[in-house]
Design a protein around this motif. Sequence first.
Motif, PDB file in Angstrom:
ATOM      1  N   ILE A   1     -17.806 -46.776  28.826  1.00  0.00           N
ATOM      2  CA  ILE A   1     -16.530 -46.932  28.851  1.00  0.00           C
ATOM      3  C   ILE A   1     -15.641 -45.542  28.878  1.00  0.00           C
ATOM      4  CG2 ILE A   1     -14.536 -48.125  27.835  1.00  0.00           C
ATOM      5  CD1 ILE A   1     -16.746 -49.822  28.997  1.00  0.00           C
ATOM      6  N   SER A   2     -15.011 -45.334  30.224  1.00  0.00           N
ATOM      7  CA  SER A   2     -14.030 -44.258  30.229  1.00  0.00           C
ATOM      8  C   SER A   2     -12.712 -44.838  30.073  1.00  0.00           C
ATOM      9  CB  SER A   2     -14.468 -43.875  31.778  1.00  0.00           C
ATOM     10  OG  SER A   2     -13.506 -42.619  31.868  1.00  0.00           O
ATOM     11  N   SER A   3     -11.739 -44.115  30.820  1.00  0.00           N
ATOM     12  CA  SER A   3     -10.375 -44.205  30.662  1.00  0.00           C
ATOM     13  C   SER A   3      -9.647 -43.811  32.082  1.00  0.00           C
ATOM     14  CB  SER A   3      -9.787 -43.720  29.583  1.00  0.00           C
ATOM     15  OG  SER A   3      -8.502 -43.819  29.323  1.00  0.00           O
ATOM     16  N   VAL A   4      -8.426 -44.575  32.416  1.00  0.00           N
ATOM     17  CA  VAL A   4      -7.845 -44.282  33.388  1.00  0.00           C
ATOM     18  C   VAL A   4      -7.035 -42.782  33.103  1.00  0.00           C
ATOM     19  CG1 VAL A   4      -7.360 -46.559  34.300  1.00  0.00           C
ATOM     20  CG2 VAL A   4      -5.566 -45.592  32.624  1.00  0.00           C
ATOM     21  N   ALA A   5      -7.087 -42.447  31.819  1.00  0.00           N
ATOM     22  CA  ALA A   5      -6.432 -41.118  31.673  1.00  0.00           C
ATOM     23  C   ALA A   5      -7.316 -39.866  32.439  1.00  0.00           C
ATOM     24  CB  ALA A   5      -6.725 -40.962  30.056  1.00  0.00           C
ATOM     25  N   THR A   6      -8.362 -40.326  32.682  1.00  0.00           N
ATOM     26  CA  THR A   6      -9.008 -39.121  33.498  1.00  0.00           C
ATOM     27  C   THR A   6      -8.520 -38.736  34.973  1.00  0.00           C
ATOM     28  OG1 THR A   6     -10.571 -40.558  34.583  1.00  0.00           O
ATOM     29  CG2 THR A   6     -11.274 -39.847  32.516  1.00  0.00           C
ATOM     30  N   THR A   7      -7.533 -39.647  35.356  1.00  0.00           N
ATOM     31  CA  THR A   7      -7.030 -39.473  36.575  1.00  0.00           C
ATOM     32  C   THR A   7      -5.502 -39.289  36.806  1.00  0.00           C
ATOM     33  OG1 THR A   7      -6.672 -41.914  37.101  1.00  0.00           O
ATOM     34  CG2 THR A   7      -8.695 -41.016  37.854  1.00  0.00           C
ATOM     35  N   LEU A   8      -4.817 -39.543  35.509  1.00  0.00           N
ATOM     36  CA  LEU A   8      -3.522 -39.045  35.229  1.00  0.00           C
ATOM     37  C   LEU A   8      -3.484 -37.525  34.887  1.00  0.00           C
ATOM     38  CD1 LEU A   8      -2.840 -42.112  33.136  1.00  0.00           C
ATOM     39  CD2 LEU A   8      -1.890 -41.854  35.412  1.00  0.00           C
ATOM     40  N   LYS A   9      -2.204 -36.966  35.433  1.00  0.00           N
ATOM     41  CA  LYS A   9      -1.929 -35.691  35.285  1.00  0.00           C
ATOM     42  C   LYS A   9      -1.150 -35.574  34.079  1.00  0.00           C
ATOM     43  CE  LYS A   9      -4.064 -34.490  39.036  1.00  0.00           C
ATOM     44  NZ  LYS A   9      -4.321 -35.923  39.461  1.00  0.00           N
ATOM     45  N   ALA A  10      -0.436 -36.383  33.518  1.00  0.00           N
ATOM     46  CA  ALA A  10       0.264 -36.391  32.156  1.00  0.00           C
ATOM     47  C   ALA A  10      -0.739 -37.164  31.053  1.00  0.00           C
ATOM     48  CB  ALA A  10       1.654 -37.190  32.350  1.00  0.00           C
ATOM     49  N   ALA A  11      -0.361 -36.618  30.069  1.00  0.00           N
ATOM     50  CA  ALA A  11      -0.995 -37.185  28.518  1.00  0.00           C
ATOM     51  C   ALA A  11      -0.295 -37.869  27.859  1.00  0.00           C
ATOM     52  CB  ALA A  11      -1.761 -36.125  27.833  1.00  0.00           C
ATOM     53  N   TYR A  12      -0.783 -39.252  27.383  1.00  0.00           N
ATOM     54  CA  TYR A  12       0.195 -39.943  26.431  1.00  0.00           C
ATOM     55  C   TYR A  12       0.339 -38.982  25.212  1.00  0.00           C
ATOM     56  CZ  TYR A  12       1.625 -43.314  22.843  1.00  0.00           C
ATOM     57  OH  TYR A  12       2.442 -44.014  21.876  1.00  0.00           O
ATOM     58  N   PRO A  13       1.540 -38.868  24.627  1.00  0.00           N
ATOM     59  CA  PRO A  13       1.617 -37.985  23.657  1.00  0.00           C
ATOM     60  C   PRO A  13       0.909 -38.085  22.092  1.00  0.00           C
ATOM     61  CG  PRO A  13       3.618 -38.946  24.040  1.00  0.00           C
ATOM     62  CD  PRO A  13       2.737 -39.341  25.056  1.00  0.00           C
ATOM     63  N   GLY A  14       0.456 -39.521  22.127  1.00  0.00           N
ATOM     64  CA  GLY A  14      -0.078 -39.977  20.979  1.00  0.00           C
ATOM     65  C   GLY A  14      -1.647 -39.765  20.902  1.00  0.00           C
ATOM     66  N   ASN A  15      -2.220 -39.137  22.171  1.00  0.00           N
ATOM     67  CA  ASN A  15      -3.531 -38.889  22.159  1.00  0.00           C
ATOM     68  C   ASN A  15      -3.766 -37.501  21.836  1.00  0.00           C
ATOM     69  OD1 ASN A  15      -3.715 -41.647  22.772  1.00  0.00           O
ATOM     70  ND2 ASN A  15      -4.307 -41.111  25.082  1.00  0.00           N
ATOM     71  N   SER A  16      -5.032 -37.296  21.321  1.00  0.00           N
ATOM     72  CA  SER A  16      -5.208 -35.960  21.433  1.00  0.00           C
ATOM     73  C   SER A  16      -5.710 -35.156  23.027  1.00  0.00           C
ATOM     74  CB  SER A  16      -6.719 -35.558  20.722  1.00  0.00           C
ATOM     75  OG  SER A  16      -7.070 -34.326  21.021  1.00  0.00           O
ATOM     76  N   LEU A  17      -5.019 -33.988  23.370  1.00  0.00           N
ATOM     77  CA  LEU A  17      -5.214 -33.657  24.471  1.00  0.00           C
ATOM     78  C   LEU A  17      -6.897 -33.870  25.103  1.00  0.00           C
ATOM     79  CD1 LEU A  17      -2.727 -30.561  24.856  1.00  0.00           C
ATOM     80  CD2 LEU A  17      -2.479 -32.925  25.594  1.00  0.00           C
ATOM     81  N   SER A  18      -7.798 -33.673  24.217  1.00  0.00           N
ATOM     82  CA  SER A  18      -8.990 -33.656  24.593  1.00  0.00           C
ATOM     83  C   SER A  18      -9.602 -34.895  25.055  1.00  0.00           C
ATOM     84  CB  SER A  18      -9.691 -32.959  23.308  1.00  0.00           C
ATOM     85  OG  SER A  18      -9.726 -34.134  22.391  1.00  0.00           O
ATOM     86  N   TYR A  19      -8.668 -35.965  24.713  1.00  0.00           N
ATOM     87  CA  TYR A  19      -9.279 -37.340  25.110  1.00  0.00           C
ATOM     88  C   TYR A  19      -9.548 -37.519  26.466  1.00  0.00           C
ATOM     89  CZ  TYR A  19      -9.106 -42.282  25.906  1.00  0.00           C
ATOM     90  OH  TYR A  19      -9.270 -43.722  26.105  1.00  0.00           O
ATOM     91  N   ALA A  20      -8.721 -37.293  27.519  1.00  0.00           N
ATOM     92  CA  ALA A  20      -9.048 -37.448  29.002  1.00  0.00           C
ATOM     93  C   ALA A  20     -10.151 -36.501  29.415  1.00  0.00           C
ATOM     94  CB  ALA A  20      -7.818 -36.823  29.722  1.00  0.00           C
TER      95      ALA A  20
END
Length: 317
Positions: free
Chosen positions: A174-193
Motif C-alpha cells: 500500500i503506497s500513496s498518491v503522495a508519491t506523484t504529487l509535487k506538494a506535500a500535505y503540511p500535516g505529514n512528515s516530508l519523508s512520507y512521500a
Amino acid sequence: MSINLDAAEAGFDMSGRVAIVTGGGTGIGLYLATGLAKNGATVYIVGRRLEVLEKAAKSFRGSGSLIPFQMDVTNEESIKKGVQMLSEREGKVDILINNAGTNVPSSQPDHATKGLEYFKQGKLPYELETFEGWSDMFKLNTFAPFFVTTAFMDLLIEGASSCAAKKTSVVINISSVATTLKAAYPGNSLSYAFTKRALEQISTFMAADLAQRKIPVRIVALAPGIFPSEIFDQLEGSETFHTQAPPNYISPVPLLRWGKYVPIFSHPLSLSFCSIYSTCYAPRPEEIAMSANYLVANEYVNGIVLPVDGGFTLVNL
C-alpha cells in the motif's frame, strides 16, 4: 472469441485462500481485509494492538473470517514468530497485503499539528524533520514491507502451488498518491512521500526479479487517495476535504467526496460481486477493497502501481 463469464466470476471466489493484512484492524487495512473475507478468504489481520484486532474480528459477518494476529512488523523476532505460527496453522499464504504505515513519526506525535501551524504562518517546515523521525518513517513504511514479504516468501510460494484454480500468490504493497504529487500535505512528515516512493520501487524491482526467476509470486502496489482512517480522521479540517482543497493543494477530489461505500449494482464488476454475495443487497465492498480484490483475482497483472484516488492527482500538482 467468446468470453467465459463463469470463469471471471469464479476469480473473485477466494474460498480456501489464506491472507495476511498488516495494519488490518482499522481504516484502509480493515476495508481490504473485509473485502477479502467477504469473498471467502481466511484473513489474518495483523497489528500490535490486540484489543483493536479482536474488536474488528468480532464485528465481521461474512463467508470468510477475520482472525486477530498480533505481530510487530518492525521487529525481526516478532516477524519470525509470525511466520512460524502461520506455517503451523495454515502451511501457506496466498495473499499478503503490506498496509501498516503512518504519515508522522512515532517519536513526534505532535508533528501534524506543528506542520499545519507552520503552513498557516508561511514558515518552512524543514526544521520539524529529524533523523530519528525519518528513521521511524522508513522503518515502518518501507523497511517493514520488504522484510515481511521476504520472511513469508516460502509460505507464499507454497500458496501458489496449493490451489489448482490459480498459479500465483500475490503481495500488495500500500503506497500513496503522495508519491506523484509535487506538494506535500503540511500535516505529514516530508519523508512520507519518499518512504512510499521507495516502497513502489521495491514493488516493481521485486516483481521483475521474482518473474525472471520464475517464482510464482506477483508483487503489485495500490496508491490510495483520501479514504477515512484513524490517521485521516485526526487531520485538522478533514471533514471539509471532500468539498474544498486540502491545505497546500489546488482542488478537492473531482467527485467531491472521498472513498466510501458504493452499491454493488452500480459498479462495473457487479456481475462478479453479485454472484459471490448471492444478492446485490448484501454487505457492500469498499472502493479500495474492490481494487485489491481485482489485483488478487487477475493473475495477468504484475509489477504495477494502481492509483485509486477519485482523480485527485489529475487536478493537483
